[in-house]
Design a protein around this motif. Structure first.
Motif, PDB file in Angstrom:
ATOM      1  N   THR A 113       0.908  -1.155  -0.087  1.00  0.00           N
ATOM      2  CA  THR A 113      -0.078   0.053   0.120  1.00  0.00           C
ATOM      3  C   THR A 113       0.983   1.267  -0.132  1.00  0.00           C
ATOM      4  OG1 THR A 113      -1.875  -1.028   1.201  1.00  0.00           O
ATOM      5  CG2 THR A 113      -1.710   1.220   1.273  1.00  0.00           C
ATOM      6  N   ALA A 114       1.923   1.177   0.939  1.00  0.00           N
ATOM      7  CA  ALA A 114       2.856   2.401   0.809  1.00  0.00           C
ATOM      8  C   ALA A 114       3.553   2.431  -0.435  1.00  0.00           C
ATOM      9  CB  ALA A 114       3.824   2.091   1.940  1.00  0.00           C
ATOM     10  N   LEU A 115       3.689   1.410  -1.190  1.00  0.00           N
ATOM     11  CA  LEU A 115       4.061   1.313  -2.778  1.00  0.00           C
ATOM     12  C   LEU A 115       3.203   1.952  -3.686  1.00  0.00           C
ATOM     13  CD1 LEU A 115       6.517  -1.611  -2.558  1.00  0.00           C
ATOM     14  CD2 LEU A 115       7.386   0.850  -2.809  1.00  0.00           C
ATOM     15  N   GLY A 116       1.976   1.997  -3.181  1.00  0.00           N
ATOM     16  CA  GLY A 116       0.930   2.566  -4.383  1.00  0.00           C
ATOM     17  C   GLY A 116       0.170   1.557  -4.800  1.00  0.00           C
ATOM     18  N   THR A 143      10.477  16.524  -3.971  1.00  0.00           N
ATOM     19  CA  THR A 143       9.768  15.918  -2.971  1.00  0.00           C
ATOM     20  C   THR A 143      10.262  16.697  -1.712  1.00  0.00           C
ATOM     21  OG1 THR A 143      11.732  14.348  -2.686  1.00  0.00           O
ATOM     22  CG2 THR A 143       9.740  13.671  -4.147  1.00  0.00           C
ATOM     23  N   GLY A 144      11.339  17.300  -1.680  1.00  0.00           N
ATOM     24  CA  GLY A 144      11.751  18.082  -0.374  1.00  0.00           C
ATOM     25  C   GLY A 144      12.594  16.798   0.476  1.00  0.00           C
ATOM     26  N   GLU A 198       8.182  10.058  -9.004  1.00  0.00           N
ATOM     27  CA  GLU A 198       7.294   9.256  -8.130  1.00  0.00           C
ATOM     28  C   GLU A 198       7.796   7.983  -7.906  1.00  0.00           C
ATOM     29  OE1 GLU A 198       2.670   9.337  -8.289  1.00  0.00           O
ATOM     30  OE2 GLU A 198       3.037   7.661  -9.179  1.00  0.00           O
ATOM     31  N   TYR A 240       6.983   7.867   1.103  1.00  0.00           N
ATOM     32  CA  TYR A 240       6.210   9.144   1.230  1.00  0.00           C
ATOM     33  C   TYR A 240       6.358   9.583   2.768  1.00  0.00           C
ATOM     34  CZ  TYR A 240       4.177   9.652  -3.546  1.00  0.00           C
ATOM     35  OH  TYR A 240       4.013   9.682  -4.870  1.00  0.00           O
ATOM     36  N   ILE A 252       8.584  12.403   3.631  1.00  0.00           N
ATOM     37  CA  ILE A 252       8.510  13.891   3.229  1.00  0.00           C
ATOM     38  C   ILE A 252       8.387  14.464   4.345  1.00  0.00           C
ATOM     39  CG2 ILE A 252       7.132  15.547   1.732  1.00  0.00           C
ATOM     40  CD1 ILE A 252       6.147  12.780   0.182  1.00  0.00           C
ATOM     41  N   PRO A 253       9.178  15.810   4.560  1.00  0.00           N
ATOM     42  CA  PRO A 253       9.102  16.822   5.744  1.00  0.00           C
ATOM     43  C   PRO A 253       7.854  17.453   5.601  1.00  0.00           C
ATOM     44  CG  PRO A 253      11.062  17.315   4.291  1.00  0.00           C
ATOM     45  CD  PRO A 253      10.297  15.988   3.727  1.00  0.00           C
ATOM     46  N   SER A 254       7.343  18.071   6.726  1.00  0.00           N
ATOM     47  CA  SER A 254       6.169  18.846   6.645  1.00  0.00           C
ATOM     48  C   SER A 254       6.806  20.615   6.718  1.00  0.00           C
ATOM     49  CB  SER A 254       5.342  18.566   7.872  1.00  0.00           C
ATOM     50  OG  SER A 254       4.188  19.410   8.138  1.00  0.00           O
TER      51      SER A 254
END
Lengths: 830, 365
Positions: A28-31, A425-426, A475, A483, A486-488
């Protein structure tokens, strides 16, 4: 897509102790979004074993049924090695057959507990199971008879039947066509856990030659690659082995016959849809071409279809035998007597398949894959895999002919700055990480130095038609890095200017009405002729000119509404029906007013529209002004212990509009008017200067009746955009501290004279000293005389700089009365 | 009044005797004390302090005394009158207070009587929730963008990288305006507003677009052919997915409370690449012991919407230089948010106009 976990593990070397839950979470985390994790067979508890029928007696019963009293060898599974006596209601088995026996203590799906029990004069120690009772399908015509090689008496049936299996069901997004196969799911599973992956499509295949079944491709744009192989001597009666049929079943497909099951199995395994033709029913070469006008085809689902010239067909000398990539035809279908099979594995153009599928509303497992993009390098391997299975399972012989028409398109190449993943993506993703992950998904990647960031060059694998742009590669890298990393970071927008004036005012209107006791409604903007009729709109009424929805959900409401009243009146009626009859409702929404514009252009997407194109686009759309409407029924103020209430009247609708106008800093002028759906004598036209804004008043009795509303219900509808355009900012008044002079005036005027006009005249006549003119009484009666009415006004006069003298007040009053007399035939009442 | 009194009484008059004056004083004070109401006190005042009261008459008698006796008589009568006057004032005040207290008690009402004479209005929760969402972004300097619901096909699809044969076009079944050749649709999302914004403003762009959208869905407890979305769009230099995450985390915390953050899962939308689904930590159970949680149904997370980096193809079609600018976009359902944020169980309640539903939400949300 349903993927049995054991099948995933066949290609991905996942750790033995990895749970299905963790596998699903990683995917799921992979899409690959998990829809459900099904523990197939989890609702069955043993002992469940293979048994051999040693003998039976058919015993007719009084109720007309015949039962079989069976002796079944279950090995040592029953603890004593003696035959097990079991009563069975089915009769589709013979002595010596292998069957599935659930012994006492076992539990079948549905919590059905098995125990030794007395029935039909015997003690039945267990049960012989049908496929349905084991959750293996719908078959309940008899018990499940296993093939002779299924196992030995007493063997655990869970294993033999592949009963227990975790199945992951994924929702596959359109860009991840590769994941509509176990090959694709397993590849992601392998890269997700950084373990080795064995590609089931990697196999050596015989080289194409000219001995294969002849194929001509006339439409290479729709069919870039077409491969056939042929097998003969196939035993159509050979059963499908349990492992294969069980996997099909777990993957959500129904086992049908060995040949069909094998083609479906290979489709699930590799993602390549396969079609099998009964060679003996083919006449002449296979030809792939577009349909001619008027051609027809009866597809496997038994539907006779008229074809479009855009449809891609598989044909032989008899005409169409299949809709390419969508569904085969009946005439060449595999059957119980098929012994020679021509296997088709092709790559069809996704757009062509998509259009045909949509045109014929014919989604299939094949079209679902083709329209998203099948691996164009796959046909040879897939056809070879089908051959392998039909030979080993169906006793077939493969012919050495291999037909291959066309070549797969050249692989896609994408180059991008190697730091693009980090920049988009940061996340701190360096070039090496990007390269490694792209290789994991199957890209051939190289890095070249360049000014600034290195340039990453990727040759995209044939099974990833979705990877065409640098952002697509980003992606891929990002999903593998994760994902979660990814920083906020909150971006700082430049100082904004807040809500626009219009937006702020629209809120103010809503708050004003809610403050006045109105409740807001949000209704559907769909309307039908019946609503226009119920409103009593005459034939030529502008509100009957509405836009039709081509595919409306309801044939009764095919139009976009031009007025908010139908929705509001329906809501009022619905409330009334639910026992809430005292209502003040409002709605603000856009309405759709067609203006007969041209068709909207479809513009290019490789640049922005030109100014002219943009204008054309705008012109194609209808006017969509915001409207405001209110409806009032029943009591406006409730009756209660304090005394009687007050029923809503035409004036409440007007008052609501005045309240809104006042909140917007505008003053509405009111004139008597006649417009549906209002009472012809109780309808007010509201305007701002010369600009018509809308109407308010009491609803026509027929309208109240049509909607089942109480008599004398009231309503108003105005163009909110016009009101908002005229809104003004309040100006601080100059407050005079000198005393006010009050004087009352009663005027008798002809009945048809509008009170508002008389008030205006009084105001004008009294001049600048007037602070306010307020009507406080209306009287008709004998003293006044037929056809006349008395209007009583109170005038407040004040000067900014002095106390008014009695003479000044008298003069102003006189001037006011004089003007009213001149204009309205008004006599002062004494 | 006559002239000076020369007609001296050779003997002291009786009323001026000390014991007499004392008796008058006592009588007056007793009467004052016994006066039970303001009316009685009024009579007492007339009887004992009026012009014809014994003490007043006695006072008048003083003048008839020979000068040498006046002083003594005055010293008897004056203080007596003073005492009576003071007693009257005090008694008056006491009685007034008593009277007032009694009247107020008598005027008591049943304050539990219901008062619902004036109707109470309410605004629709979809409206107020849209406003609240908009306010979160306006507070960050964003602006609210709007566009038409009857929209050109090109803006609803093509400009957003949904070409004519894009499979996603069937994902969102579309209402077409008649005739379909006119290429006009009911917008299936608020994304065409984003396209319009890019086509009519220069970056930097920070906008949020709430609005009504349409899909040919059946009408039931969780689907509606008409519903509401809010989308956000940022186009600026150097925008990354980290900014997207930061924005959505802030949005989540603003709407659902401190500590509520989001999670991204890879997904697919034609207009964004990379794309993600956005989940929200359940604001009720906060992901702890979620099994019993009715809001997230035991998941610990709530699916909230979709988001991603604006696909450069969209930027190009909308006239934005993709080499200079990047952007992000996100979208979520307002009705859906309303449903899980406020425990609404049937989507149809939102659209039926039942005043009991709307009234439950008042004028702000």
């Amino acid at each position: 897509m349903r993927a049995p976990v054991s099948w995933i593990r066949e290609y991905a070397a996942l750790p033995a102790d990895l749970s299905s839950t963790d596998l699903a979470a990683r995917l799921t985390a992979l899409g690959l979004k998990l829809e459900a994790l099904e523990e197939a067979g989890g609702d069955i508890t043993g002992p469940l074993v293979i048994g051999r029928v040693l003998g039976f007696d058919d015993e007719p019963q009084k109720n007309g049924k015949t039962i079989r009293w069976c002796q079944v060898d279950v090995g040592s599974a029953n603890g004593n090695g003696k035959p097990q006596g079991i009563v069975c209601g089915a009769s589709n088995f013979e002595v010596g057959d292998l069957v599935v026996v659930v012994l006492p203590g076992g539990v079948l799906p549905g919590g059905f507990e098995i125990s030794a029990r007395k029935t039909y004069g015997h003690v039945s120690s267990g049960m012989i199971c049908s496929a349905r009772e084991l959750g293996l399908g719908d078959d309940h015509d008899g018990i499940l008879v296993l093939g002779p090689d299924a196992g030995e008496s007493g063997d655990d049936a869970f294993e033999a039947l592949h009963l227990r299996e975790d199945v992951l069901e994924f929702e596959i997004n359109p860009d991840r066509a590769y994941a509509l196969s176990l090959r694709g799911v397993a590849r992601d599973a392998a890269l997700g856990f950084d373990v080795s992956f064995t590609d089931p499509a990697e196999r050596s295949t015989p080289a194409p030659n000219d001995n294969g079944y002849p194929v001509v491709v006339d439409a290479a744009d729709g069919c870039p690659v077409f491969v056939t192989r042929t097998i003969t001597g196939f035993d159509a009666s050979a059963p499908t082995p349990t492992w294969l049929s069980r996997r099909l079943q777990l993957a959500g497909m129904r086992p049908i016959s060995l040949a069909v099951d094998v083609t479906n199995y290979v489709m699930l395994e590799l993602g390549q849809p396969i079609h099998g033709y009964d060679r003996d029913r083919l006449s002449g070469p296979i030809r792939v071409r577009r349909a001619s006008a008027g051609e027809r085809l009866r597809t496997l689902d038994g539907v006779d279809r008229e074809l479009s010239t855009e449809d891609l067909l598989i044909t032989d000398d008899t005409g169409p035998i299949g809709l390419a990539g969508v569904m085969g035809g009946e005439t060449t279908e595999l059957s119980g007597s098929t012994s020679s099979v021509v296997i088709e594995a092709a790559y069809f153009d996704p757009v062509s398949v998509f259009r045909t599928e949509r045109r014929h509303k014919l989604p299939s497992e094949a079209s679902k894959r083709f329209e998203r993009g099948v691996d164009p390098r796959l046909p040879e391997a897939a056809a070879d895999r089908v051959v392998e299975l039909l030979v080993s399972l169906g006793g077939a012989t493969v012919e050495d002919g291999v037909t291959k028409v066309g070549e797969p398109p050249a692989p896609t190449r994408v180059t991008m700055p190697a730091d693009l993943p980090a920049r988009l993506t940061g996340m701190p993703i360096d070039a090496a990480t990007a390269v490694a992950h792209l290789r994991e998904v199957g890209c051939e990647v190289s890095l070249a130095p360049a000014e600034g960031a290195e340039v990453l060059d990727a040759v995209v694998p044939s099974w990833r038609p979705d990877l065409t742009d640098p952002f697509d590669l980003v992606e891929e890298v990002a999903r593998i890095v994760g994902y979660d990393g990814i920083p906020s970071v909150l971006p700082s927008a430049p100082s904004g200017t807040g809500l626009t004036t219009t937006q702020a005012l629209r809120r103010r209107v809503g708050r004003t009405l809610a403050g006045a006791g109105f409740v807001e409604v949000v209704s559907f903007p769909f309307v039908g002729t019946a609503a226009f009729d119920a409103l009593g709109l005459p034939a030529g009424d502008d509100r009957r000119v509405s836009m039709r929805i081509a595919n409306a959900l309801s044939a009764e409401q095919p139009f976009m509404t031009t007025t908010l009243l139908p929705g509001l009146l329906e809501a009022a009626a619905r409330n009334g029906g639910r026992g809430q009859g005292d209502l003040a409702l409002f709605e603000t929404a856009t309405v759709t007013l067609p203006r007969g514009g041209p068709a909207a252009p479809i513009l290019p997407v490789d640049r922005a529209p030109t100014e002219g194109e943009w204008d054309d686009l705008q012109k194609s759309l209808p006017d969509q002004p915001w409207h405001l409407a209110v409806v009032l029924t029943g009591e406006r103020e409730r009756s209660g212990w304090w005394g009687p209430g007050r029923r809503a009247t035409w004036s409440d609708a007007l008052e609501a509009m005045r309240a809104v106008a006042s909140a917007l800093g505008v003053e509405l002028s009111v004139r008597s008017a006649g417009r549906a759906p209002w009472h012809p004598g109780r309808c007010a036209e509201l305007s701002l200067g010369d600009v018509l804004v809308g109407h308010a008043g009491e609803l026509h009795p027929k309208v109240c009746a049509a909607y089942g509303l109480p008599p004398r219900s009231a309503a108003a509808e105005v163009d909110l955009d016009v009101l908002l355009q005229h809104a003004t900012e309040p100006v601080g008044p100059r407050l005079s501290s000198f005393p006010v002079a009050k004087t009352d005036v009663a005027l008798v005027v002809p009945e048809q004279v509008a009170a508002a006009d008389v008030a205006a005249s009084l105001r004008e006549g009294a001049g600048e000293l007037v602070e306010s003119v307020r009507l406080f009484d209306v009287y008709t009666g004998e003293q006044i005389g037929e056809g006349r009415k008395s209007l009583a006004f109170s005038l407040r006069l004040r000067a900014p700089d002095r106390t008014l003298t009695e003479e000044e007040v008298a003069a102003a009053r006189r001037a006011a009365v004089d003007l009213a007399r001149d204009r309205h035939d008004a006599e002062q009442r004494t | 009044m006559s002239g000076p009194n020369t007609d001296y009484d050779p003997v002291e008059v009786t009323p001026l005797k000390a014991e007499q004056v004392e008796a008058m004083r006592e009588a007056a004070l007793t009467a004052i004390a016994q006066a039970g109401s303001l009316d009685q006190l009024k009579q007492v005042r007339l009887d004992h302090a009026g012009d014809r009261s014994p003490l007043a008459l006695a006072n008048r008698e003083i003048r008839a005394l020979p000068p040498q006796a006046r002083k003594e008589a005055g010293q008897r009568v004056g203080p007596a009158r003073g005492a009576v006057s003071r007693a009257l004032t005090e008694r008056q005040a006491a009685l007034e207070e008593e009277h007032e207290a009694r009247i107020l008690v008598e005027e008591a009402v049943d304050v539990t009587l219901p008062w619902d004479r004036l109707p109470v209005g309410a605004r629709h929760p979809v409206t107020t929730l849209s406003e609240r969402i908009a306010d979160v972004f306006v507070a960050m300097g964003w602006e609210v963008a709007e566009g038409p619901v009857v929209e050109a096909e090109w803006l609803n699809f093509d400009a957003l990288n949904l070409g004519p044969d894009h499979p996603a076009r069937t994902m969102q079944d579309t209402f077409w305006m008649d005739p379909a050749e006119n290429r006009v649709v009911l917008r299936t999302h608020t994304s065409p507003v984003q396209a319009r914004t890019m086509l009519t403003r220069r970056p930097p762009i920070y906008v949020v677009c709430p609005g009504r959208v349409f899909r040919t869905d059946p009408y039931d407890a969780t689907h509606s052919p008409v519903f509401h979305q809010v989308e956000g769009l940022v186009v600026d230099e150097g925008i990354t997915m980290a900014h997207l995450k930061g924005t959505l985390d802030h949005f989540a915390a603003s709407m659902f409370g401190d500590g509520i953050t989001t999670r991204f899962r890879p997904s697919y939308f034609p207009f964004t690449e990379p794309s993600a689904e956005v989940d929200l930590i359940c604001f009720v159970c906060r992901g702890v012991d979620s099994e019993e949680c009715r809001t997230c149904r035991g998941e610990g997370w709530i699916e909230w919407g979709g988001c991603g980096v604006v696909n450069p193809r969209v930027l190009v079609a909308c006239g934005v230089d993709p080499d200079r600018y990047t952007g992000f976009a996100f979208g979520m359902g307002i009705d859906r948010t309303l449903m899980f944020r406020h425990g609404v169980e049937d989507l149809r309640d939102v659209f039926e106009g039942d005043v009991r539903f709307t009234s439950a939400f008042g004028t702000e949300i």
